[in-house]
Design a protein around this motif. Structure first.
Motif, mmCIF file in Angstrom:
data_model
loop_
_atom_site.group_PDB
_atom_site.id
_atom_site.type_symbol
_atom_site.label_atom_id
_atom_site.label_comp_id
_atom_site.label_asym_id
_atom_site.label_seq_id
_atom_site.Cartn_x
_atom_site.Cartn_y
_atom_site.Cartn_z
ATOM 1 N N PRO A 18 6.452 -2.183 -82.122
ATOM 2 C CA PRO A 18 7.107 -2.761 -80.944
ATOM 3 C C PRO A 18 6.273 -2.657 -79.670
ATOM 4 C CG PRO A 18 8.494 -1.069 -81.971
ATOM 5 C CD PRO A 18 7.222 -1.133 -82.747
ATOM 6 N N GLU A 19 5.487 -1.586 -79.534
ATOM 7 C CA GLU A 19 4.629 -1.429 -78.357
ATOM 8 C C GLU A 19 3.538 -2.503 -78.340
ATOM 9 O OE1 GLU A 19 1.395 1.691 -76.432
ATOM 10 O OE2 GLU A 19 2.699 2.381 -78.056
ATOM 11 N N HIS A 20 2.906 -2.733 -79.490
ATOM 12 C CA HIS A 20 1.859 -3.745 -79.580
ATOM 13 C C HIS A 20 2.432 -5.131 -79.274
ATOM 14 C CE1 HIS A 20 -0.628 -1.047 -82.546
ATOM 15 N NE2 HIS A 20 -0.336 -0.447 -81.396
ATOM 16 N N LEU A 21 3.589 -5.408 -79.819
ATOM 17 C CA LEU A 21 4.231 -6.707 -79.608
ATOM 18 C C LEU A 21 4.598 -6.914 -78.139
ATOM 19 C CD1 LEU A 21 5.123 -9.218 -81.125
ATOM 20 C CD2 LEU A 21 7.269 -8.065 -81.645
ATOM 21 N N ALA A 22 5.109 -5.886 -77.498
ATOM 22 C CA ALA A 22 5.482 -5.985 -76.080
ATOM 23 C C ALA A 22 4.257 -6.250 -75.207
ATOM 24 C CB ALA A 22 6.188 -4.705 -75.632
ATOM 25 N N ILE A 23 3.145 -5.587 -75.490
ATOM 26 C CA ILE A 23 1.919 -5.803 -74.714
ATOM 27 C C ILE A 23 1.422 -7.224 -74.908
ATOM 28 C CG2 ILE A 23 -0.507 -5.122 -74.431
ATOM 29 C CD1 ILE A 23 0.432 -2.266 -75.390
ATOM 30 N N LEU A 24 1.419 -7.705 -76.135
ATOM 31 C CA LEU A 24 0.949 -9.053 -76.418
ATOM 32 C C LEU A 24 1.798 -10.103 -75.715
ATOM 33 C CD1 LEU A 24 -1.042 -10.877 -77.933
ATOM 34 C CD2 LEU A 24 0.534 -10.833 -79.870
ATOM 35 N N LYS A 25 3.096 -9.903 -75.686
ATOM 36 C CA LYS A 25 3.997 -10.886 -75.078
ATOM 37 C C LYS A 25 3.901 -10.909 -73.552
ATOM 38 C CE LYS A 25 7.060 -11.793 -78.860
ATOM 39 N NZ LYS A 25 8.412 -12.033 -79.300
ATOM 40 N N GLN A 26 3.209 -9.928 -72.962
ATOM 41 C CA GLN A 26 2.986 -9.938 -71.510
ATOM 42 C C GLN A 26 1.878 -10.904 -71.114
ATOM 43 O OE1 GLN A 26 2.314 -5.907 -70.213
ATOM 44 N NE2 GLN A 26 4.300 -5.223 -70.961
ATOM 45 N N GLY A 27 1.090 -11.340 -72.082
ATOM 46 C CA GLY A 27 0.039 -12.304 -71.798
ATOM 47 C C GLY A 27 -1.315 -11.852 -72.303
ATOM 48 N N VAL A 28 -2.204 -12.830 -72.453
ATOM 49 C CA VAL A 28 -3.531 -12.576 -73.029
ATOM 50 C C VAL A 28 -4.377 -11.657 -72.153
ATOM 51 C CG1 VAL A 28 -5.703 -13.680 -73.729
ATOM 52 C CG2 VAL A 28 -3.518 -14.675 -74.411
ATOM 53 N N ALA A 29 -4.324 -11.830 -70.836
ATOM 54 C CA ALA A 29 -5.155 -10.994 -69.953
ATOM 55 C C ALA A 29 -4.812 -9.512 -70.120
ATOM 56 C CB ALA A 29 -4.993 -11.429 -68.502
#
Length: 135
Positions: A18-29
């Motif tokens: 879930p942590e990895h997914l949350a970071i990814l969904k914040q955007g590519v940068a």
């Protein structure tokens, strides 16, 4: 254990971090910055629903995207070297100029995907669906 029961148990136990997914969904940068500061962590995005997400230029090197939903996703110029894309759904995804060197694409659905300029050297495409893909 019956085959269907095995796969249900497997799917229930093997989901994205879930942590990895949350970071990814914040955007590519933000994702790429996180990858730079955490190069030792291999992203766990198993079974993640990333349909129609914009991942242009994303660093997904070594990511586990087993059974992930990436249909219609924009993965132009994405770094997918050594990614695990087994049984992933990339139907109609745009992978133009993406790097998939040494990636695992077993039973991957690339139906209608744009694969123009994709680097697939030493990748394994076993029973991969390439129907109507732009090669």
């Amino acid at each position: 254990m019956a085959n269907e029961e095995y796969w249900t148990t497997y799917r229930d136990k093997h989901v994205a971090n879930p942590e990895h997914l949350a970071i990814l969904k914040q955007g590519v940068a933000g994702w790429n910055a996180w990858r730079e500061t955490n190069p030792h962590i291999l992203p766990d995005l198993k079974q993640a629903d990333l349909s129609r997400i914009d991942l242009r230029d994303a660093n997904l090197q070594g990511a586990d995207l087993h059974l992930a939903f990436l249909n219609g996703a924009n993965l132009q110029r994405a770094e997918l070297r050594q990614a695990i894309l087994q049984q992933a759904d990339l139907q109609e995804a745009d992978l133009q100029r993406a790097i998939l060197l040494q990636s695992e694409l077993y039973n991957t659905n690339l139906h209608g995907a744009n694969l123009e300029g994709v680097m697939l050297f030493r990748s394994e495409l076993i029973t991969t669906n390439l129907q109507e893909a732009n090669l």
